[in-house]
Design a protein around this motif. Sequence first.
Motif, PDB file in Angstrom:
ATOM      1  N   LEU A 126       0.828  -1.210   0.000  1.00 21.67           N
ATOM      2  CA  LEU A 126       0.000   0.000   0.000  1.00 21.67           C
ATOM      3  C   LEU A 126       0.858   1.254   0.000  1.00 21.67           C
ATOM      4  CD1 LEU A 126      -2.759   1.336   0.173  1.00 21.67           C
ATOM      5  CD2 LEU A 126      -2.671   1.056   2.665  1.00 21.67           C
ATOM      6  N   ALA A 127       1.958   1.241   0.767  1.00 19.96           N
ATOM      7  CA  ALA A 127       2.855   2.402   0.809  1.00 19.96           C
ATOM      8  C   ALA A 127       3.476   2.663  -0.565  1.00 19.96           C
ATOM      9  CB  ALA A 127       3.941   2.182   1.853  1.00 19.96           C
ATOM     10  N   GLY A 134       1.410   9.449  -6.034  1.00 22.50           N
ATOM     11  CA  GLY A 134       1.436  10.811  -5.545  1.00 22.50           C
ATOM     12  C   GLY A 134       0.542  11.090  -4.364  1.00 22.50           C
ATOM     13  N   ARG A 135      -0.064  10.069  -3.785  1.00 16.89           N
ATOM     14  CA  ARG A 135      -0.912  10.271  -2.617  1.00 16.89           C
ATOM     15  C   ARG A 135      -0.097  10.648  -1.381  1.00 16.89           C
ATOM     16  NH1 ARG A 135      -3.647   6.920  -5.930  1.00 16.89           N
ATOM     17  NH2 ARG A 135      -5.935   6.974  -5.889  1.00 16.89           N
ATOM     18  N   ARG A 136       1.167  10.251  -1.367  1.00 18.25           N
ATOM     19  CA  ARG A 136       2.094  10.641  -0.286  1.00 18.25           C
ATOM     20  C   ARG A 136       3.398  11.120  -0.910  1.00 18.25           C
ATOM     21  NH1 ARG A 136       1.294   8.686   5.211  1.00 18.25           N
ATOM     22  NH2 ARG A 136      -0.699   7.595   5.341  1.00 18.25           N
ATOM     23  N   ALA A 137       4.019  12.079  -0.228  1.00 20.02           N
ATOM     24  CA  ALA A 137       5.290  12.604  -0.733  1.00 20.02           C
ATOM     25  C   ALA A 137       6.465  11.735  -0.324  1.00 20.02           C
ATOM     26  CB  ALA A 137       5.499  14.026  -0.224  1.00 20.02           C
ATOM     27  N   HIS A 142       0.865   3.402   5.840  1.00 20.17           N
ATOM     28  CA  HIS A 142      -0.367   4.183   5.812  1.00 20.17           C
ATOM     29  C   HIS A 142      -0.808   4.616   7.207  1.00 20.17           C
ATOM     30  CE1 HIS A 142      -4.172   5.555   4.112  1.00 20.17           C
ATOM     31  NE2 HIS A 142      -4.769   5.005   5.154  1.00 20.17           N
ATOM     32  N   SER A 143      -0.624   3.751   8.198  1.00 27.91           N
ATOM     33  CA  SER A 143      -1.160   4.046   9.533  1.00 27.91           C
ATOM     34  C   SER A 143      -0.183   3.643  10.630  1.00 27.91           C
ATOM     35  CB  SER A 143      -2.495   3.318   9.726  1.00 27.91           C
ATOM     36  OG  SER A 143      -3.069   3.642  10.962  1.00 27.91           O
ATOM     37  N   MET A 251       8.781   7.996  -6.857  1.00 24.54           N
ATOM     38  CA  MET A 251       9.676   7.126  -6.100  1.00 24.54           C
ATOM     39  C   MET A 251      11.114   7.610  -6.142  1.00 24.54           C
ATOM     40  SD  MET A 251       9.689   4.323  -4.208  1.00 24.54           S
ATOM     41  CE  MET A 251       8.285   3.297  -4.642  1.00 24.54           C
ATOM     42  N   PRO A 252      11.729   7.792  -7.344  1.00 27.53           N
ATOM     43  CA  PRO A 252      13.118   8.278  -7.354  1.00 27.53           C
ATOM     44  C   PRO A 252      13.258   9.676  -6.770  1.00 27.53           C
ATOM     45  CG  PRO A 252      12.204   8.200  -9.574  1.00 27.53           C
ATOM     46  CD  PRO A 252      11.259   7.466  -8.697  1.00 27.53           C
TER      47      PRO A 252
END
Length: 421
Positions: A126-127, A134-137, A142-143, A251-252
Amino acid sequence: MSTTGFSEKLELLLLGLLLFALPTMESPKTIALVLYLIVWAARRFSLAELRQYRPHAIEMSLMAILAASAASTAFNWPFPNGAKGFSDTLRYVLLFWCIYRAGYSTAQHRSLAYATTAGLVVGLGLATFELATGRRALFELHSAGILTQSAIYISVVFVLALGVFLTRWLPRGPEPVARTPLWPWALAMVAMLLALVVMGSRGAMLALALAVLFIVVCVNRARLWAALAVGAVLVAAAGFGMLKFSGAGNMPASIQTRFASERLLQSNLEHYENIRVALAQVRQTDSLWLGIGPRNYRSIDLSRLSFDPPLRLPGAEGKLNHAHNLFLTKLVEEGLFGLVAFLSLIGVVLYELFTALRGGRWYDWRWFGALGALTIPIVGGMVNTPFYQEHAMLAMALMAIYLGSRRLPGARAAFGQNLSQ
């Protein structure tokens, strides 16, 4: 199936669901914990048995930790986070106590290890998805907290998986070893190592390296030394390759940002200056004994403190999340009372681990799991995150599994019998 048998299976299922959901699912893990505590208490609790209760050393330390958190909360009330810090402490103390007293069998402990590892593997998937889209920088579970907390969580599970792998790959003693495939554990550990390289958390990587080196020295088998050498080369090559990778994508970009020299210098400065803030708070205020309240570090009033040389922390008011050292954070938030209580827990667990090592009773995956659960958060927390939230719950669960197995090896005693021991 009898009512007793059903409730027993339900209890273990809820605990397994909690450990599986810890890194990824917020609501399910909360529901699972509450239901687990209810089922656990319903199966065992009675006033007659409670009167026979004689706490062990580890339970005395748990009571001290809980009392320190409660006292600090009450003394400093009201404050912005209110009872959140005490609630966090209460959750991991109750989880530890229930697992420790439950009398679970070796097979049941093994199922909990499976649930913990499988939950992390799902969390890594999930991560990866969240970072790639792009949901996380940053690459974070997730939790399971911010990146540094996620890295500690992964490192703790890695040592657990390594323990399961080693005790099956290089078995010792007359006891039979479960004949299950080793490749799933190997693949899971490879995924964890790659995740840690992407995260670039120096504290977690240092903590894991020291823990693994200690394990290899204890096991001291030629095949393991060779595997360690190969693994170190591959991890170094992976890290170097990621730094040099110039392709486009989240990712990169995340990897290069984490390893950029400017970010590392800024991170070092923030570590140093936050430690100065913590020391100033302890020395220059009257909060030595009970602190300023658990999870209340950000309420430190810098205008009341003096710094020579001046504090070099731009926007300091927004950066005061913790002291970048778990012991200083504990001292500032819960005072000397809280710090001593926490050190007592560490001391009891260390004593149990060392006693087993000295007596030759240590070659058990549960010993490995407890070793990682204790050392990774401590070493990693020396330069970063406090003992908070999901990685604290994971660590307490794994330490409770090991200490519970030491107290009742292979036994499934009733609660009243457990309390009288």
